[in-house]
Design an enzyme around this catalytic site. Structure first.
Site, PDB file in Angstrom:
ATOM      1  N   THR A   1       0.828  -1.207   0.000  1.00 48.53           N
ATOM      2  CA  THR A   1       0.000   0.000   0.000  1.00 48.53           C
ATOM      3  C   THR A   1       0.860   1.254   0.000  1.00 48.53           C
ATOM      4  O   THR A   1       0.669   2.157  -0.810  1.00 48.53           O
ATOM      5  CB  THR A   1      -0.933  -0.008   1.224  1.00 48.53           C
ATOM      6  N   ALA A   2       1.832   1.332   0.902  1.00 49.67           N
ATOM      7  CA  ALA A   2       2.685   2.521   0.992  1.00 49.67           C
ATOM      8  C   ALA A   2       3.771   2.532  -0.077  1.00 49.67           C
ATOM      9  O   ALA A   2       4.060   3.570  -0.678  1.00 49.67           O
ATOM     10  CB  ALA A   2       3.319   2.603   2.378  1.00 49.67           C
TER      11      ALA A   2
ATOM     12  N   ALA B   1       2.380   1.513   7.744  1.00 49.46           N
ATOM     13  CA  ALA B   1       1.567   1.595   8.963  1.00 49.46           C
ATOM     14  C   ALA B   1       2.380   1.396  10.229  1.00 49.46           C
ATOM     15  O   ALA B   1       1.906   1.728  11.324  1.00 49.46           O
ATOM     16  CB  ALA B   1       0.437   0.573   8.905  1.00 49.46           C
TER      17      ALA B   1
ATOM     18  N   GLU C   1       9.745  -5.941  -4.590  1.00 48.33           N
ATOM     19  CA  GLU C   1       8.593  -6.564  -3.951  1.00 48.33           C
ATOM     20  C   GLU C   1       8.842  -8.068  -3.867  1.00 48.33           C
ATOM     21  O   GLU C   1       9.270  -8.694  -4.841  1.00 48.33           O
ATOM     22  CB  GLU C   1       7.318  -6.278  -4.750  1.00 48.33           C
ATOM     23  N   ALA C   2       8.578  -8.648  -2.679  1.00 44.08           N
ATOM     24  CA  ALA C   2       8.825 -10.077  -2.487  1.00 44.08           C
ATOM     25  C   ALA C   2       7.863 -10.948  -3.275  1.00 44.08           C
ATOM     26  O   ALA C   2       8.195 -12.080  -3.637  1.00 44.08           O
ATOM     27  CB  ALA C   2       8.744 -10.417  -0.997  1.00 44.08           C
TER      28      ALA C   2
ATOM     29  N   THR D   1      -6.904   0.130   7.971  1.00 42.58           N
ATOM     30  CA  THR D   1      -5.662   0.902   7.829  1.00 42.58           C
ATOM     31  C   THR D   1      -5.256   1.209   6.388  1.00 42.58           C
ATOM     32  O   THR D   1      -4.275   1.912   6.183  1.00 42.58           O
ATOM     33  CB  THR D   1      -4.506   0.173   8.528  1.00 42.58           C
TER      34      THR D   1
ATOM     35  N   GLY E   1      -1.513  -5.141   1.136  1.00 41.60           N
ATOM     36  CA  GLY E   1      -2.828  -5.296   1.726  1.00 41.60           C
ATOM     37  C   GLY E   1      -3.948  -4.771   0.856  1.00 41.60           C
ATOM     38  O   GLY E   1      -5.070  -5.294   0.898  1.00 41.60           O
TER      39      GLY E   1
ATOM     40  N   HIS F   1      -4.727  -5.540  10.343  1.00 39.64           N
ATOM     41  CA  HIS F   1      -4.410  -4.122  10.489  1.00 39.64           C
ATOM     42  C   HIS F   1      -3.268  -3.875  11.473  1.00 39.64           C
ATOM     43  O   HIS F   1      -3.371  -2.987  12.328  1.00 39.64           O
ATOM     44  CB  HIS F   1      -5.643  -3.355  10.986  1.00 39.64           C
TER      45      HIS F   1
END
Length: 575
Positions: free
Chosen positions: A22-23, A534, A43-44, A545, A97, A500
């Site tokens: 997301t971030a 987060a 990215e994994a 979140t 997420g 979250h």
């Protein structure tokens, strides 16, 4: 080319972003936007380009939640102190997420950001959060002014199944107002649930930020299936990360590194790289680089539970509607020291993408402003080993009474005569991922779906027996004949953590020994290292979140670019 890793290139990227969730997707898009900075995103999990996104991720029913290929396998967490570890799903796919969640698009409430500021995170307020949220949301309910990156939709009230309409009327009769747009008018009330989607496609950060146009940028490189093992240092300056790709371990170098691996994996990466409580790291055989005791502490999450409703044929969501969250209710416990709007109820219209999915619905209750805190620690120094996750939910004595209060509110509304007339039975579900309780993969899933369709439309006694045996539910709390009284202990035994996690690399005053990052997202005690996800939230917001994490990432991109511009001007001024 846009999907080739940087190794072997003569000039390292200006930013290496660890995690395309997301971030991370936001950071990659915003930091590469001007064309002035070279950005490498790793990215994994798999990549999901706009023209190659898997159908279950695009689906506006959260089918992707049921696909184990998108998750870290074998990850577990302890929910209560001294409890046994349970599976705890965390995304391992581009978009993180946002690619697997239930698509609730809630902002939170003003007190969330007042609490951030009070915890030492500088510059936060509701007005600042709203400015950033409006940069994100593309919400047609607000007209042409809402032209952000991320589509948000609500289900039309004339499409609601009967039990949701009845819940609304019962809530209004209990004194709750009806709120058309809970994000613009935060507070207590019953509301249509805003969802991260348009009419036909889920709104992931990968789709909305890593667009085809963004991917064509010559200064943006994306490397999927690339797992970060540990950070690389020169003294106390971070210079890159050691990664594993296709079984090969290699270093990737960069001028600055941004960790956006989420509130579980971000602190784990810092810990196994030597950033954390020095004594604990030495005991595991990790050489400390910076003694930073807050790394992995302050873990927070929302506790939730579900009532499952069996629905008569004429009172179900229309079968063609692939909807999940329909509506919600915010409420305040009004207990001492507890913020307003700390409880959430939510109504789910279908439980499966299969044909029986609308035969069952759910009403969830959750504590959305918990005080209990847990931790993420290393189980061993091996970078491929999962961290130890201990939520310690209900440790704070203020939490259990509010968990019960939220569940009792749901129970009271379900027992309202008009609401009870809209369903056949209501069962308290055992703890766990709610959708997984109703779905199985492969041939077993097909057989379960066929059996469920028959059982859920069978006469009452057979239906009740089938539901109890299939999902381990309790006696129905409100059946056509008689009721089952649920004890507080039964309610507390069914809680589970939402997806979250937050707070494990806390933002705050650098003078506070528990602070991990400052107001510019820089990790204390080291150079050229940031955390943006987060994990930096000092207090978990009273919301799912995803939207707050998008907002925080937009803020971080602004802060980091602003700081770089200031540095460049200082350098030029000294020439």
């Amino acid at each position: 080319m846009a999907n080739q890793p940087y190794e072997g290139k003569p000039v390292p990227p200006d930013f290496l972003i660890i995690g395309g969730g997301t971030a991370g997707a936001v950071m990659a898009a915003r930091l590469s936007e001007s064309g002035q900075h070279r950005v490498l995103l790793i990215e994994a999990g798999i990549d999901t380009p706009p023209d190659q996104t898997p159908a279950d991720i695009d689906d506006i029913f959260p089918s992707s939640t049921l696909n184990p290929a998108y998750f870290w396998g074998g990850l577990e967490a302890t929910v209560l102190k001294g409890g046994r570890p349970r599976p705890f799903p965390q995304a391992r796919v581009m978009g993180g997420g946002s690619s697997i969640m239930g698509m609730f698009a809630l902002r939170g409430v003003p007190s969330d950001f007042e609490r951030w500021s009070a915890a030492g995170a500088p510059g936060w307020s509701w007005d600042e959060a709203v400015r950033l949220y409006r940069k994100i949301e593309r919400d047609p309910a607000r007209g042409g002014a809402a032209n952000g990156t991320t589509p948000v939709k609500r289900m039309a009230t004339d499409e609601w199944p009967a039990f949701v309409t009845a819940l609304r009327e019962a809530a209004l009769a209990s004194g709750f107002p009806y709120v058309d747009d809970i994000n613009e008018a935060p507070g207590d009330g019953f509301f249509p649930m805003p969802s991260s989607r348009d009419d036909s496609v889920r709104s992931t950060s990968a789709r909305c930020y890593l667009t085809a146009a963004a991917r064509r940028r010559s200064n943006l490189t994306i490397s999927a299936n690339t797992r970060a093992l540990r950070l690389l240092f020169e003294g106390r300056r971070v210079v890159g990360v050691e990664v594993e790709r296709d079984g090969v371990v290699t270093p990737l170098y960069a001028r600055r590194v941004i960790v956006s691996a989420g509130a579980i994996h971000s602190p784990a990466l810092l810990l196994r790289s030597g950033i954390g409580p020095a004594a604990e790291l030495r005991n595991l055989g990790v050489q400390p680089v910076v003694d930073l005791r807050g790394v992995g502490r302050n873990l927070q999450n929302h506790a939730y539970q579900f009532f499952a409703l069996t629905l008569p044929r004429r009172k179900r969501l229309a079968l063609h509607l692939r909807r999940f969250a329909v509506a919600g209710l915010r409420a305040s416990s009004n207990l001492p020291e507890c913020p307003a709007s700390d409880l959430l109820l939510f109504a789910i219209g279908r439980v499966s993408p299969r044909s029986f999915g609308t035969d069952v619905a759910m009403v969830g209750s959750a504590l959305y402003a918990p005080f209990s805190k847990g931790s993420v620690t290393l189980a061993q120094a091996d970078p491929r080993a999962h961290p130890r996750i201990d939520f310690r939910m209900l440790d704070d004595p203020r939490d259990a009474p509010r968990v019960v209060m939220a569940a009792r509110l749901a129970e009271r509304l379900l027992r309202d005569p008009a609401v009870a007339a809209s369903y056949s039975e209501a069962f308290l579900l055992p703890p766990g991922m709610a959708l997984n309780q109703f779905n199985r993969p492969g041939l077993a899933g097909l057989a379960l779906a066929a059996s469920a369709r028959l059982a859920l439309n069978a006469p009452g006694p057979l239906r009740r027996l089938a539901v109890r045996r299939a999902i381990g539910a309790s006696m129905p709390l409100a059946a056509r004949r008689g009721e089952h009284e649920i004890t507080d202990d039964e309610l507390l035994a069914t809680i589970a953590p939402m997806g979250h996690p937050a707070g494990t690399c806390t933002m705050g005053d650098p003078r506070d020994p528990d602070t991990v990052v400052d107001g510019d997202y820089r990790v204390g005690g080291v150079e050229h290292l940031y955390v943006v996800d987060a994990s930096v939230m000092p207090v978990i917001p009273s919301a799912n979140t995803n939207l707050p994490t998008l907002m925080l990432a937009e803020h971080a991109a602004e802060r980091i670019l602003h700081a770089l511009e200031g540095t460049a001007q200082t350098v030029l001024g000294n020439v």
